[in-house]
Design a protein around this motif. Structure first.
Motif, mmCIF file in Angstrom:
data_model
loop_
_atom_site.group_PDB
_atom_site.id
_atom_site.type_symbol
_atom_site.label_atom_id
_atom_site.label_comp_id
_atom_site.label_asym_id
_atom_site.label_seq_id
_atom_site.Cartn_x
_atom_site.Cartn_y
_atom_site.Cartn_z
ATOM 1 N N ASP A 127 1.556 5.933 -0.167
ATOM 2 C CA ASP A 127 1.502 6.732 1.066
ATOM 3 C C ASP A 127 0.094 6.749 1.660
ATOM 4 O O ASP A 127 -0.069 6.607 2.881
ATOM 5 N N ASP A 128 -0.907 6.921 0.808
ATOM 6 C CA ASP A 128 -2.294 6.906 1.295
ATOM 7 C C ASP A 128 -2.653 5.524 1.824
ATOM 8 O O ASP A 128 -3.379 5.401 2.813
ATOM 9 N N TRP A 129 -2.157 4.491 1.158
ATOM 10 C CA TRP A 129 -2.426 3.118 1.622
ATOM 11 C C TRP A 129 -1.787 2.882 2.993
ATOM 12 O O TRP A 129 -2.446 2.378 3.908
ATOM 13 N N LEU A 130 -0.519 3.249 3.141
ATOM 14 C CA LEU A 130 0.143 3.065 4.438
ATOM 15 C C LEU A 130 -0.559 3.841 5.549
ATOM 16 O O LEU A 130 -0.599 3.383 6.703
ATOM 17 N N TYR B 193 4.930 -11.877 7.083
ATOM 18 C CA TYR B 193 4.601 -11.450 8.440
ATOM 19 C C TYR B 193 5.376 -10.183 8.769
ATOM 20 O O TYR B 193 6.604 -10.149 8.668
ATOM 21 N N TYR B 194 4.644 -9.153 9.158
ATOM 22 C CA TYR B 194 5.229 -7.920 9.674
ATOM 23 C C TYR B 194 4.537 -7.638 11.005
ATOM 24 O O TYR B 194 3.311 -7.526 11.058
ATOM 25 N N GLY C 243 7.368 -2.896 8.512
ATOM 26 C CA GLY C 243 7.639 -3.886 7.463
ATOM 27 C C GLY C 243 6.997 -3.500 6.145
ATOM 28 O O GLY C 243 7.595 -3.661 5.074
ATOM 29 N N LEU C 244 5.778 -2.979 6.208
ATOM 30 C CA LEU C 244 5.109 -2.516 4.989
ATOM 31 C C LEU C 244 5.810 -1.274 4.431
ATOM 32 O O LEU C 244 5.962 -1.132 3.221
ATOM 33 N N GLU C 245 6.242 -0.394 5.320
ATOM 34 C CA GLU C 245 6.963 0.805 4.872
ATOM 35 C C GLU C 245 8.264 0.416 4.169
ATOM 36 O O GLU C 245 8.635 1.026 3.161
ATOM 37 N N ASP C 246 8.933 -0.593 4.669
ATOM 38 C CA ASP C 246 10.162 -1.069 4.033
ATOM 39 C C ASP C 246 9.867 -1.632 2.644
ATOM 40 O O ASP C 246 10.616 -1.382 1.698
ATOM 41 N N ARG C 247 8.789 -2.405 2.513
ATOM 42 C CA ARG C 247 8.425 -2.955 1.193
ATOM 43 C C ARG C 247 8.155 -1.823 0.207
ATOM 44 O O ARG C 247 8.595 -1.871 -0.936
ATOM 45 N N VAL C 248 7.435 -0.807 0.634
ATOM 46 C CA VAL C 248 7.142 0.332 -0.242
ATOM 47 C C VAL C 248 8.443 1.041 -0.622
ATOM 48 O O VAL C 248 8.648 1.398 -1.787
ATOM 49 N N PHE C 249 9.343 1.229 0.325
ATOM 50 C CA PHE C 249 10.638 1.849 0.032
ATOM 51 C C PHE C 249 11.374 1.040 -1.039
ATOM 52 O O PHE C 249 11.913 1.602 -2.001
ATOM 53 N N ARG C 250 11.370 -0.279 -0.898
ATOM 54 C CA ARG C 250 12.071 -1.129 -1.876
ATOM 55 C C ARG C 250 11.421 -1.053 -3.258
ATOM 56 O O ARG C 250 12.122 -1.093 -4.277
ATOM 57 N N LEU C 251 10.106 -0.956 -3.306
ATOM 58 C CA LEU C 251 9.428 -0.803 -4.599
ATOM 59 C C LEU C 251 9.820 0.512 -5.256
ATOM 60 O O LEU C 251 10.116 0.563 -6.453
ATOM 61 N N ARG C 252 9.810 1.578 -4.478
ATOM 62 C CA ARG C 252 10.093 2.905 -5.027
ATOM 63 C C ARG C 252 11.539 3.066 -5.487
ATOM 64 O O ARG C 252 11.823 3.828 -6.399
#
Length: 162
Positions: free
Chosen positions: A24-27, A59-60, A65-74
């Protein structure tokens, strides 16, 4: 703190937050319309220049796109990321120049060492950032382009590798 030091501090902070998996801090370092791009090599010494019409490693067009990647990791929806690797980002040779519109164009070199499944690998390359000053005096990422020099990779490349 001078402009180069301010820009370098943001790059170092981003590296630390990724290594700590503080997503979250990174995003929050990225503006909502921030572009994140890892072009592909098209020959030994040139890489693609148009993410809309040529192949990219990642490419995002904006932060979603980054938020989606984080969601998938979590949520465990990224099987290639289970388990997440341990990473160590090193950033150096930071150079920054202020643009006419007040943004900063920043260039740096990087190396990421990661450990997963009892093996250690690394990626290295160059960063190109556009950093935008905010009303509170902070800087946020408006654009990040990542050149990966060793793109023959043993597994799927993800944002935390670069």
């Amino acid at each position: 703190m001078d402009d180069v030091a301010r820009c370098a501090d943001l790059l170092y902070t981003e590296a630390r937050l990724i290594d700590q998996k503080a997503w979250d801090d990174w995003l929050a370092l990225y503006l909502p319309d921030a572009e994140f791009w890892v072009p592909a090599w098209e020959s030994e010494h040139s890489y693609t220049s148009d993410p809309q019409n040529e192949i990219s490693l990642i490419y995002y067009a904006d932060r979603s796109g980054l938020e989606d990647r984080v969601f998938r990791l979590r949520t465990g929806m990224s099987s290639a990321s289970v388990p997440l690797p341990r990473t160590s980002h090193l950033v150096g040779n930071v150079q920054a120049s202020e643009q006419a519109n007040g943004d900063f164009e920043v260039h740096a070199n990087w190396q990421v060492t990661y450990f997963k499944h009892k093996e250690t690998h690394f990626f290295a390359g160059q960063y190109e950032y556009t950093l935008r000053p905010q009303d509170d005096g902070s800087l946020r990422i408006a654009r990040k382009k990542i050149i990966v020099i060793n793109d023959l990779i043993p597994q799927v490349l993800d944002f935390y590798h670069v």
